[in-house]
Write a protein that holds these residues in place. Structure first.
Motif, PDB file in Angstrom:
ATOM      1  N   LYS A 112       0.790  -1.225   0.000  1.00  0.00           N
ATOM      2  CA  LYS A 112       0.000   0.000   0.000  1.00  0.00           C
ATOM      3  C   LYS A 112       0.825   1.278   0.000  1.00  0.00           C
ATOM      4  O   LYS A 112       0.293   2.350  -0.286  1.00  0.00           O
ATOM      5  N   ASP A 113       2.106   1.186   0.326  1.00  0.00           N
ATOM      6  CA  ASP A 113       3.004   2.334   0.231  1.00  0.00           C
ATOM      7  C   ASP A 113       3.614   2.327  -1.171  1.00  0.00           C
ATOM      8  O   ASP A 113       4.295   1.372  -1.541  1.00  0.00           O
ATOM      9  N   PRO A 114       3.387   3.362  -1.983  1.00  0.00           N
ATOM     10  CA  PRO A 114       3.884   3.340  -3.367  1.00  0.00           C
ATOM     11  C   PRO A 114       5.379   3.093  -3.480  1.00  0.00           C
ATOM     12  O   PRO A 114       5.834   2.428  -4.421  1.00  0.00           O
ATOM     13  N   TYR A 115       6.160   3.632  -2.538  1.00  0.00           N
ATOM     14  CA  TYR A 115       7.615   3.475  -2.613  1.00  0.00           C
ATOM     15  C   TYR A 115       8.154   2.903  -1.303  1.00  0.00           C
ATOM     16  O   TYR A 115       9.073   3.459  -0.696  1.00  0.00           O
ATOM     17  N   SER A 116       7.592   1.784  -0.907  1.00  0.00           N
ATOM     18  CA  SER A 116       7.965   1.147   0.353  1.00  0.00           C
ATOM     19  C   SER A 116       9.450   0.780   0.394  1.00  0.00           C
ATOM     20  O   SER A 116       9.958   0.068  -0.474  1.00  0.00           O
ATOM     21  N   ALA A 117      10.136   1.247   1.437  1.00  0.00           N
ATOM     22  CA  ALA A 117      11.558   0.940   1.597  1.00  0.00           C
ATOM     23  C   ALA A 117      11.785  -0.525   1.935  1.00  0.00           C
ATOM     24  O   ALA A 117      12.900  -1.035   1.775  1.00  0.00           O
ATOM     25  N   ARG A 118      10.764  -1.228   2.389  1.00  0.00           N
ATOM     26  CA  ARG A 118      10.928  -2.645   2.706  1.00  0.00           C
ATOM     27  C   ARG A 118      11.144  -3.489   1.454  1.00  0.00           C
ATOM     28  O   ARG A 118      11.577  -4.638   1.544  1.00  0.00           O
ATOM     29  N   ARG A 119      10.845  -2.930   0.310  1.00  0.00           N
ATOM     30  CA  ARG A 119      11.098  -3.645  -0.941  1.00  0.00           C
ATOM     31  C   ARG A 119      12.549  -3.479  -1.402  1.00  0.00           C
ATOM     32  O   ARG A 119      12.930  -4.004  -2.440  1.00  0.00           O
ATOM     33  N   THR A 204      16.549   7.863   3.475  1.00  0.00           N
ATOM     34  CA  THR A 204      16.100   8.318   4.794  1.00  0.00           C
ATOM     35  C   THR A 204      15.154   7.327   5.461  1.00  0.00           C
ATOM     36  O   THR A 204      14.635   7.609   6.548  1.00  0.00           O
ATOM     37  N   HIS A 205      14.942   6.178   4.832  1.00  0.00           N
ATOM     38  CA  HIS A 205      14.252   5.077   5.507  1.00  0.00           C
ATOM     39  C   HIS A 205      15.238   3.947   5.799  1.00  0.00           C
ATOM     40  O   HIS A 205      14.822   2.844   6.173  1.00  0.00           O
ATOM     41  N   MET A 206      16.538   4.251   5.651  1.00  0.00           N
ATOM     42  CA  MET A 206      17.554   3.213   5.869  1.00  0.00           C
ATOM     43  C   MET A 206      18.686   3.678   6.772  1.00  0.00           C
ATOM     44  O   MET A 206      19.150   2.923   7.623  1.00  0.00           O
ATOM     45  N   TRP A 207      19.156   4.930   6.610  1.00  0.00           N
ATOM     46  CA  TRP A 207      20.317   5.410   7.348  1.00  0.00           C
ATOM     47  C   TRP A 207      20.025   6.741   8.020  1.00  0.00           C
ATOM     48  O   TRP A 207      19.227   7.523   7.537  1.00  0.00           O
ATOM     49  N   GLY A 208      20.700   6.980   9.149  1.00  0.00           N
ATOM     50  CA  GLY A 208      20.533   8.220   9.875  1.00  0.00           C
ATOM     51  C   GLY A 208      20.117   7.970  11.311  1.00  0.00           C
ATOM     52  O   GLY A 208      20.065   6.832  11.775  1.00  0.00           O
ATOM     53  N   TYR A 209      19.819   9.032  12.028  1.00  0.00           N
ATOM     54  CA  TYR A 209      19.451   8.906  13.438  1.00  0.00           C
ATOM     55  C   TYR A 209      17.952   9.137  13.620  1.00  0.00           C
ATOM     56  O   TYR A 209      17.284   9.726  12.765  1.00  0.00           O
ATOM     57  N   ARG A 210      17.443   8.659  14.735  1.00  0.00           N
ATOM     58  CA  ARG A 210      16.018   8.765  15.027  1.00  0.00           C
ATOM     59  C   ARG A 210      15.825   9.599  16.290  1.00  0.00           C
ATOM     60  O   ARG A 210      16.296   9.245  17.363  1.00  0.00           O
ATOM     61  N   THR A 211      15.128  10.711  16.146  1.00  0.00           N
ATOM     62  CA  THR A 211      14.783  11.544  17.290  1.00  0.00           C
ATOM     63  C   THR A 211      13.505  11.050  17.945  1.00  0.00           C
ATOM     64  O   THR A 211      13.349  11.115  19.164  1.00  0.00           O
ATOM     65  N   ASP A 216       7.816   3.266  12.066  1.00  0.00           N
ATOM     66  CA  ASP A 216       8.445   3.000  10.772  1.00  0.00           C
ATOM     67  C   ASP A 216       9.941   3.197  10.952  1.00  0.00           C
ATOM     68  O   ASP A 216      10.409   3.458  12.066  1.00  0.00           O
ATOM     69  N   ASN A 217      10.687   3.088   9.881  1.00  0.00           N
ATOM     70  CA  ASN A 217      12.142   3.207   9.977  1.00  0.00           C
ATOM     71  C   ASN A 217      12.632   4.547   9.435  1.00  0.00           C
ATOM     72  O   ASN A 217      13.754   4.648   8.940  1.00  0.00           O
ATOM     73  N   SER A 218      11.801   5.585   9.506  1.00  0.00           N
ATOM     74  CA  SER A 218      12.214   6.904   9.020  1.00  0.00           C
ATOM     75  C   SER A 218      13.402   7.412   9.833  1.00  0.00           C
ATOM     76  O   SER A 218      13.506   7.173  11.037  1.00  0.00           O
ATOM     77  N   ARG A 219      14.306   8.113   9.143  1.00  0.00           N
ATOM     78  CA  ARG A 219      15.560   8.575   9.743  1.00  0.00           C
ATOM     79  C   ARG A 219      15.810  10.037   9.403  1.00  0.00           C
ATOM     80  O   ARG A 219      15.317  10.560   8.404  1.00  0.00           O
ATOM     81  N   ASN A 220      16.611  10.673  10.232  1.00  0.00           N
ATOM     82  CA  ASN A 220      17.127  12.009   9.940  1.00  0.00           C
ATOM     83  C   ASN A 220      18.536  11.857   9.379  1.00  0.00           C
ATOM     84  O   ASN A 220      19.406  11.255  10.030  1.00  0.00           O
TER      85      ASN A 220
END
Length: 283
Positions: A112-119, A204-211, A216-220
């Motif tokens: 359902k996510d058009p550009y899902s990072a899990r793919r 930004t759904h794979m690398w970075g820090y999480r505030t 989800d796996n969203s990152r800064n």
């Protein structure tokens, strides 16, 4: 906006869209002509249009204004910004906003996510465009996720005709600076801006820090924020998607917010959604 939370129907096999492959390949190939058409003025045009179409058109316009309604501006200015977004060559406003709203409603859901990072990286970065799913690319299906825009005749027109706007743009660039301006202002600019925007879907759904501990796996990611004028602070955005600021800490560089701030202090932007005090106190 109504989101369909019913169980996902069996998915049809994905088919490669050769029209998309050929289109993106041609534009990338034409961008490779850059060394033979270099001039400092053409480089300046590239940088200016990357900012104008990217930060103002896509980040401020398509994203924070139309997709999330993080602030309001007079209708004439909203339409102007939307046209600038359409010139970025990333689809019409209804298509863009509908897809992005689905991304937030079903973040990283593989169907359902058009550009899902899990793919995987390449799917979220660009393959979702080469294997289009009808629910994300068929107007009759995706338009229901942006009913506010669909009700507006101007946005329906712009959604149908955004591609034609490249013709007057190309003519203007040729008149101003010849083929050098066309190559840098259209093809190099389009390729760099595409990948800058796609970085938000992928890296930004794979690398970075999480505030914030989002579901989800969203990152800064600082370098993504540089290339995308502040959109790289993606974990902040997923935690509070309707907030007009993406960068919350003093060092979280957010050029797009600066433009919104200017609109606010000049009285052109109102109802600007700011970070909640409680969330700020925890920073």
């Amino acid at each position: 906006m109504t989101i369909d939370n019913s169980p996902t129907a069996p998915q049809a096999p994905l088919k490669l869209d050769w029209v998309s492959v050929i289109f993106f390949s041609i534009v990338h190939a034409l961008a490779l002509l850059a060394p033979w058409f270099f001039s400092w003025s053409a480089l300046g045009v590239l940088l200016f249009l990357h900012w104008l179409f990217g930060s103002i058109g896509i980040c401020l316009g398509y994203h924070r204004l139309l997709s999330h309604r993080s602030f309001q501006v007079p209708k004439w200015l909203e339409y102007t910004i939307a046209v600038i977004g359409a010139l970025a060559l990333q689809g019409g406003p209804i298509f863009w906003a509908a897809g992005h709203r689905l991304h937030h409603a079903f973040t990283e859901d593989e169907d359902k996510d058009p550009y899902s990072a899990r793919r995987g990286f390449w799917w979220s970065h660009m393959l979702w465009l080469f294997y289009p799913k009808s629910e994300f690319f068929d107007y009759d299906q995706y338009q229901r996720y942006a009913p506010d825009l669909v009700r507006d005749p101007f946005y329906r027109w712009l959604n149908r005709n955004f591609l034609w706007l490249q013709l007057p743009l190309g003519i203007l660039l040729y008149v101003l600076g010849g083929w050098s301006f066309v190559v840098y202002g259209m093809f190099v600019r389009a390729v760099l801006l595409w990948h800058s925007t796609w970085f938000i879907n992928s890296v930004t759904h794979m690398w970075g820090y999480r505030t914030f501990e989002t579901n989800d796996n969203s990152r800064n990611l600082w370098w993504a924020a540089i290339f995308t004028y502040g959109e790289g602070w993606h974990n902040n955005h997923h935690a509070y998607p309707n907030v007009a600021k993406a960068g919350w800490r003093w060092w979280e560089y957010d050029v797009t917010w600066w433009a919104i701030w200017v609109l606010k202090v000049t009285g052109l932007a109102r109802k600007v959604v700011m970070p909640p005090e409680q969330a700020l106190s925890n920073q």
